[in-house]
Each structure stands twice: as structure tokens, then as C-alpha cells.
Motif scaffolding. Structure first.
Motif, short mmCIF file in Angstrom:
data_model
loop_
_atom_site.label_atom_id
_atom_site.label_comp_id
_atom_site.label_asym_id
_atom_site.label_seq_id
_atom_site.Cartn_x
_atom_site.Cartn_y
_atom_site.Cartn_z
N SER A 197 0.84 -1.19 0.00
CA SER A 197 0.00 0.00 0.00
C SER A 197 0.88 1.25 0.00
O SER A 197 1.84 1.33 0.77
CB SER A 197 -0.91 0.01 1.23
OG SER A 197 -1.51 1.28 1.41
N THR A 200 0.98 2.81 3.63
CA THR A 200 1.71 2.18 4.74
C THR A 200 3.04 1.57 4.31
O THR A 200 3.88 1.28 5.16
CB THR A 200 0.85 1.08 5.38
OG1 THR A 200 0.62 0.05 4.41
CG2 THR A 200 -0.49 1.63 5.84
N GLN A 202 3.25 -1.36 3.27
CA GLN A 202 3.12 -2.78 3.59
C GLN A 202 1.98 -3.39 2.79
O GLN A 202 1.03 -2.71 2.40
CB GLN A 202 2.83 -2.96 5.09
CG GLN A 202 3.91 -2.41 6.01
CD GLN A 202 5.21 -3.19 5.90
OE1 GLN A 202 5.20 -4.41 5.69
NE2 GLN A 202 6.33 -2.50 6.02
#
Length: 225
Positions: A197, A200, A202
Motif C-alpha cells: 500500500s 503504509t 506494507q
């Protein structure tokens, strides 16, 4: 005397610097937007794939032990030995489930022809995917894949893909002897996007779960204990 007007070299350099900053900000914004859009599309695709896979698994597993004629001793080997009291669940573990069903009502389990009467699901933790095998054919990538354009990974790790419960809702731990007691099967799939993402940095991870009641497996028969 006429006064000449224009820009000094310093003013031009400052204007160029400001322009580069503005262009850089626009480019960064466009890049972030594109990445965000790609991440959203991948998350939607991941959700659709996981939900569809879960629904297919539930529909097929629900038919385990289907035996419309009540024929005896029809179940075949899936795990090295055959136990007729286990009926259409001859393979059960936290990462694998093999089911059998007499779909065409022939009074036996057939592994050739157009009818699928033996299905095995396995969690491949090394490749982070779920495979499906029909009628002893080679396992096929069912949820997740190993292609360069991979969209999602199945990352259950130590979390059981399959859990089994008796009629009182108690977990069944002894899957060597207590398969006949299975009244409910819980499937849990932990999937994450292959891309990270932009917010983030992550992968986006989501848990999908459903419970199935294999009603045919719970029906008493002459070979049941």
C-alpha cells in the motif's frame, strides 16, 4: 536615455527552480495517485478472488459424503488407508482436506469421466497458495499463483486453514479416529496483496472465514460407528 527592462540571470534561475519544484510536485502527485489506484484495484481483485474461492470451497465441501443410494463401502483411499466409517472425508488435517461424494448416484466413487467425485484442497505454505485437485489429477493453483503478475498470497502460516468441530461445537484434535464426529468445518484464509500500500508501505492483509455443515457426513449409516 531609454531604460531597458528585462529579467536578470538570478531571476531567471529562481523562476526555473520554482518551476522544477512545481513540476516535481505534480509528478510526485501523479505517481502517488497511480500507485494508489493500482493498490486499490489489486485490493479489490484480491477480495473478489478470495471470496469466490471461499464460496466454491464451501459449496464443494458441503457435499462431502453425499451418498444418495445409501450404498455401503464405496469410499476410496485418499491418505494411504481407507476407513469406511470416515465416509466421504478420508483426508483431514489443518492444511489439507480431501472429500468424496457420489454425485451421479452410481453407487460408487468414480474418478474418471465428466463427474467430479473426489476433490482435495491443500495449503502450499512454500508458494503461499491453495491448490485444488479433482479426481486425482495434478493439483492446480486455486487461490494465489506463482506468476510474475501475482495479485495475492495466502499467508496463513501457523493458522489452520481447516478446523473441525463435533456436534457440541468442540474442536476435534484426533483426526485419525474422530473424523466420523465431524459436524462442522471452519475454513480460514489469510490473504495479502502482492503489492504494498502506498499509504503504509506494507501489503494489505485480510482474513476471510466461513463455517460449513457437511450434512451428508453427519447422517448415520450402517457403516457409521
Amino acid at each position: 536615455m531609454k531604460t531597458e527592462k528585462g529579467f536578470t540571470l538570478i531571476e531567471i534561475l529562481i523562476a526555473m527552480a520554482v518551476g522544477f519544484i512545481v513540476l516535481g510536485a505534480i509528478y510526485a502527485s501523479m505517481t502517488t495517485g497511480q500507485r494508489s489506484s493500482a493498490a486499490i484495484e489489486q485490493r479489490i481483485s484480491t477480495h473478489q478472488d478470495a471470496r469466490t474461492a471461499l464460496e466454491i470451497m464451501a459449496a464443494e465441501i458441503r457435499m462431502a459424503s453425499y451418498n444418495p443410494n445409501g450404498a455401503e463401502n464405496i469410499w476410496i483411499d485418499l491418505s494411504g488407508t481407507v476407513n469406511q466409517s470416515h465416509k466421504g472425508i478420508q483426508l483431514a488435517s489443518s492444511t489439507a482436506l480431501g472429500i468424496e461424494m457420489d454425485m451421479n448416484g452410481s453407487g460408487g466413487i468414480e474418478t474418471t469421466g465428466n463427474t467430479t467425485e473426489v476433490i482435495t484442497y491443500r495449503y502450499d505454505s512454500d508458494n503461499q497458495l491453495i491448490t485444488r485437485s479433482a479426481n486425482f489429477a495434478a493439483p492446480q493453483e486455486f487461490l494465489g499463483d506463482t506468476s510474475a503478475a501475482r495479485v495475492l498470497r495466502v499467508v496463513n502460516g501457523a493458522t489452520p486453514v481447516f478446523r473441525y468441530f463435533d456436534g457440541a461445537g468442540n474442536p476435534i484434535a484426533d483426526l485419525v479416529n474422530d473424523i466420523p464426529k465431524i459436524k462442522r468445518i471452519q475454513i480460514t484464509l489469510i490473504v495479502e496483496t502482492s503489492q504494498s500500500s502506498p499509504m503504509t508501505g506494507q501489503p494489505v492483509r485480510t482474513i476471510y472465514s466461513t463455517s460449513i455443515i457437511p450434512r451428508n457426513h453427519g447422517i448415520a449409516s450402517a457403516t457409521s460407528p
